[in-house]
Design a protein around this motif. Sequence first.
Motif, PDB file in Angstrom:
ATOM      1  N   THR A 157      10.177  -8.664 -12.484  1.00 22.27           N
ATOM      2  CA  THR A 157      10.240  -8.828 -11.033  1.00 22.27           C
ATOM      3  C   THR A 157      11.617  -9.329 -10.631  1.00 22.27           C
ATOM      4  OG1 THR A 157       7.881  -9.372 -10.926  1.00 22.27           O
ATOM      5  CG2 THR A 157       9.232  -9.962  -9.018  1.00 22.27           C
ATOM      6  N   GLN A 158      12.259  -8.610  -9.728  1.00 22.59           N
ATOM      7  CA  GLN A 158      13.505  -9.078  -9.126  1.00 22.59           C
ATOM      8  C   GLN A 158      13.137  -9.681  -7.767  1.00 22.59           C
ATOM      9  OE1 GLN A 158      16.786  -5.935  -9.543  1.00 22.59           O
ATOM     10  NE2 GLN A 158      14.936  -4.776 -10.060  1.00 22.59           N
ATOM     11  N   SER A 159      13.525 -10.923  -7.528  1.00 20.63           N
ATOM     12  CA  SER A 159      13.201 -11.621  -6.292  1.00 20.63           C
ATOM     13  C   SER A 159      14.505 -11.955  -5.579  1.00 20.63           C
ATOM     14  CB  SER A 159      12.409 -12.894  -6.596  1.00 20.63           C
ATOM     15  OG  SER A 159      12.007 -13.548  -5.416  1.00 20.63           O
ATOM     16  N   LEU A 160      14.768 -11.290  -4.454  1.00 21.71           N
ATOM     17  CA  LEU A 160      16.052 -11.413  -3.757  1.00 21.71           C
ATOM     18  C   LEU A 160      15.850 -12.012  -2.369  1.00 21.71           C
ATOM     19  CD1 LEU A 160      17.410  -7.839  -4.586  1.00 21.71           C
ATOM     20  CD2 LEU A 160      17.778  -9.949  -5.893  1.00 21.71           C
ATOM     21  N   PRO A 161      16.586 -13.065  -2.021  1.00 20.67           N
ATOM     22  CA  PRO A 161      16.449 -13.663  -0.687  1.00 20.67           C
ATOM     23  C   PRO A 161      16.935 -12.706   0.393  1.00 20.67           C
ATOM     24  CG  PRO A 161      18.275 -14.647  -1.882  1.00 20.67           C
ATOM     25  CD  PRO A 161      17.575 -13.758  -2.856  1.00 20.67           C
ATOM     26  N   LEU A 162      16.224 -12.691   1.521  1.00 22.24           N
ATOM     27  CA  LEU A 162      16.623 -11.874   2.666  1.00 22.24           C
ATOM     28  C   LEU A 162      17.524 -12.707   3.565  1.00 22.24           C
ATOM     29  CD1 LEU A 162      13.300  -9.993   3.500  1.00 22.24           C
ATOM     30  CD2 LEU A 162      15.136  -9.371   1.919  1.00 22.24           C
ATOM     31  N   VAL A 163      18.624 -12.126   3.965  1.00 21.51           N
ATOM     32  CA  VAL A 163      19.647 -12.867   4.710  1.00 21.51           C
ATOM     33  C   VAL A 163      19.616 -12.453   6.176  1.00 21.51           C
ATOM     34  CG1 VAL A 163      21.094 -13.041   2.665  1.00 21.51           C
ATOM     35  CG2 VAL A 163      21.424 -11.119   4.242  1.00 21.51           C
ATOM     36  N   PRO A 164      20.151 -13.311   7.064  1.00 21.83           N
ATOM     37  CA  PRO A 164      20.170 -12.946   8.493  1.00 21.83           C
ATOM     38  C   PRO A 164      20.968 -11.666   8.727  1.00 21.83           C
ATOM     39  CG  PRO A 164      20.635 -15.278   8.192  1.00 21.83           C
ATOM     40  CD  PRO A 164      20.671 -14.666   6.826  1.00 21.83           C
ATOM     41  N   LEU A 165      20.440 -10.828   9.615  1.00 16.86           N
ATOM     42  CA  LEU A 165      21.132  -9.610  10.023  1.00 16.86           C
ATOM     43  C   LEU A 165      21.442  -9.728  11.502  1.00 16.86           C
ATOM     44  CD1 LEU A 165      19.004  -6.788   8.302  1.00 16.86           C
ATOM     45  CD2 LEU A 165      21.104  -7.857   7.471  1.00 16.86           C
ATOM     46  N   GLY A 166      22.697  -9.710  11.852  1.00 19.21           N
ATOM     47  CA  GLY A 166      23.094  -9.781  13.251  1.00 19.21           C
ATOM     48  C   GLY A 166      23.288  -8.401  13.833  1.00 19.21           C
ATOM     49  N   PRO A 167      23.660  -8.331  15.099  1.00 18.21           N
ATOM     50  CA  PRO A 167      23.871  -7.037  15.759  1.00 18.21           C
ATOM     51  C   PRO A 167      24.876  -6.158  15.042  1.00 18.21           C
ATOM     52  CG  PRO A 167      23.816  -8.807  17.368  1.00 18.21           C
ATOM     53  CD  PRO A 167      23.834  -9.460  16.020  1.00 18.21           C
ATOM     54  N   SER A 168      25.923  -6.764  14.444  1.00 14.72           N
ATOM     55  CA  SER A 168      26.923  -5.945  13.766  1.00 14.72           C
ATOM     56  C   SER A 168      26.323  -5.264  12.547  1.00 14.72           C
ATOM     57  CB  SER A 168      28.111  -6.812  13.340  1.00 14.72           C
ATOM     58  OG  SER A 168      27.690  -7.846  12.462  1.00 14.72           O
ATOM     59  N   THR A 169      25.467  -5.989  11.834  1.00 18.06           N
ATOM     60  CA  THR A 169      24.795  -5.401  10.684  1.00 18.06           C
ATOM     61  C   THR A 169      23.857  -4.307  11.136  1.00 18.06           C
ATOM     62  OG1 THR A 169      24.889  -7.545   9.592  1.00 18.06           O
ATOM     63  CG2 THR A 169      23.413  -5.898   8.638  1.00 18.06           C
ATOM     64  N   ALA A 170      23.127  -4.578  12.232  1.00 13.40           N
ATOM     65  CA  ALA A 170      22.185  -3.576  12.736  1.00 13.40           C
ATOM     66  C   ALA A 170      22.907  -2.292  13.107  1.00 13.40           C
ATOM     67  CB  ALA A 170      21.433  -4.125  13.944  1.00 13.40           C
ATOM     68  N   ALA A 171      24.115  -2.418  13.619  1.00 10.32           N
ATOM     69  CA  ALA A 171      24.854  -1.222  14.023  1.00 10.32           C
ATOM     70  C   ALA A 171      25.227  -0.358  12.832  1.00 10.32           C
ATOM     71  CB  ALA A 171      26.110  -1.639  14.769  1.00 10.32           C
ATOM     72  N   ARG A 172      25.320  -0.974  11.648  1.00 14.67           N
ATOM     73  CA  ARG A 172      25.687  -0.197  10.466  1.00 14.67           C
ATOM     74  C   ARG A 172      24.484   0.521   9.867  1.00 14.67           C
ATOM     75  NH1 ARG A 172      28.648  -4.933   9.150  1.00 14.67           N
ATOM     76  NH2 ARG A 172      27.160  -5.493   7.525  1.00 14.67           N
ATOM     77  N   ILE A 173      23.274   0.151  10.290  1.00 14.29           N
ATOM     78  CA  ILE A 173      22.087   0.803   9.744  1.00 14.29           C
ATOM     79  C   ILE A 173      21.218   1.294  10.902  1.00 14.29           C
ATOM     80  CG2 ILE A 173      21.999  -0.324   7.491  1.00 14.29           C
ATOM     81  CD1 ILE A 173      20.126  -2.390   8.647  1.00 14.29           C
TER      82      ILE A 173
END
Length: 461
Positions: free
Chosen positions: A28-44
């Motif tokens: 099992t790989q357990s990876l923390p989820l990090v905050p995504l701001g508007p700039s990140t949202a624009a890339r996806i």
Amino acid sequence: MTAAALALPLSLSTPALAEAVPVVPGSTQSLPLVPLGPSTAARIPGVPGMSTSPGLAETRGLAPRDVKTFSLVGVVWDDAAAELGGRIQVRTRSVATGAWSDWQDVDTHNGEHAADPDAAERGTGRVRGASAPLWVGPSDGVEVRVQAENAPAPTRAAAAPGRLPSGLRIELVDPGAGRAPASGDGKNGVGASSSHVPPDDDKGDVAATLPAMSMEAAESSAANVPHAPLGALEIGALDKADSTADAIAADAEPAAAARPYIGPRPRIVTRRGWGADESLREPGFVYTSTVKAAFVHHTASGNNYACTEAPAVLRSLYRYHVVSEGWRDFGYNFAVDKCGTVYEGRAGGVAKAVLGAHTMGFNADSMGVAVIGTYSSTAPQKAAVDAVARLTAWKLGLFGADPRAKTTLKSGGGNLYKKGTNVKLNVISGHRDGFATECPGRLLYNQLPPTRTASAKLQGR
């Protein structure tokens, strides 16, 4: 727990096992989820149903990244009592093709499949909140986005900021490689069994011991004796008469002879047969008083699996339940794949009243049967529905329960009934009858009335 090897003698009169294949442990790989701001949202861009300008709603996730191979995903968080109000979506990269999938929704789940609130299993401090798991097949890349819903505001002019539970992590589960699938005719009917007696000309060459088994594996397998030999990969099907005789012979209580309504036992692939890593679960077993009801579930893990992959799906679900969610063992007592194969779930003996963690509030005196897949908008296969009828006809019959009847269970606490409430339920119920949830999906739930009739008929009622 230690994994001390145990040599187990095998007499020539005992059905032999299929040749053991080395089991490769999962991971099992357990990876923390990090905050995504508007700039990140624009890339996806292009995530269906999600705002590209999250605004007040908290958004966490992961940008596309390479990871070690995995086949199942889920999201967990710290507080098992906290609900995730929002939407979880993932996309993954296939090992086979190198192509990225479309965005897929992950069912938020929110604690509906779990031990009862006061159960020892829930009080270990290891239990976490979790989404449903999603089977994606062998993958080596992942992208994740989790967006909270904005809470309703007192007026329409504003919205309270949506917040996500703390400690959000993505769990990437590799099922490992199990032993060879149990043989047999694959029809899951009377007489289907992988066990065989060696031919006369082979008897002199049969080894006097089974392949080495850990103490945990031996403990799990021994719980099914005398219904199957120690180390069996599956428990063979029996017709109605032999199922009744088998139950009477295995039951020390004289009352067993007064139970004529036991359906034919279906072929059941054991935990050893689907490759369960017994070192993951807690040692020992926990039993309830009886089995008065069967709750039917779906795993909400998607339908994109072949029946030959079902053991791998089960190993992934098992690892997710124990390692990621912190349960003592696999949550359901049984699982059924879309081709109608029945699998042993939580350890403790398929004919016994094993306490599961499948229907919060109603795990005591009940059993949980999970059909592998998601059946909210996809109809379950007839083979799977028929298998549920066969399984319940046999298992409920062992405890004198009529599949067409109603029974009374005392709530252990949940979101529909307060703790201590006596609730009248169908002997074969859907998960949603005991807990406010969509499980087992509308189209599987709609199959429960004919399943009750078919199950009773198989019991001879």
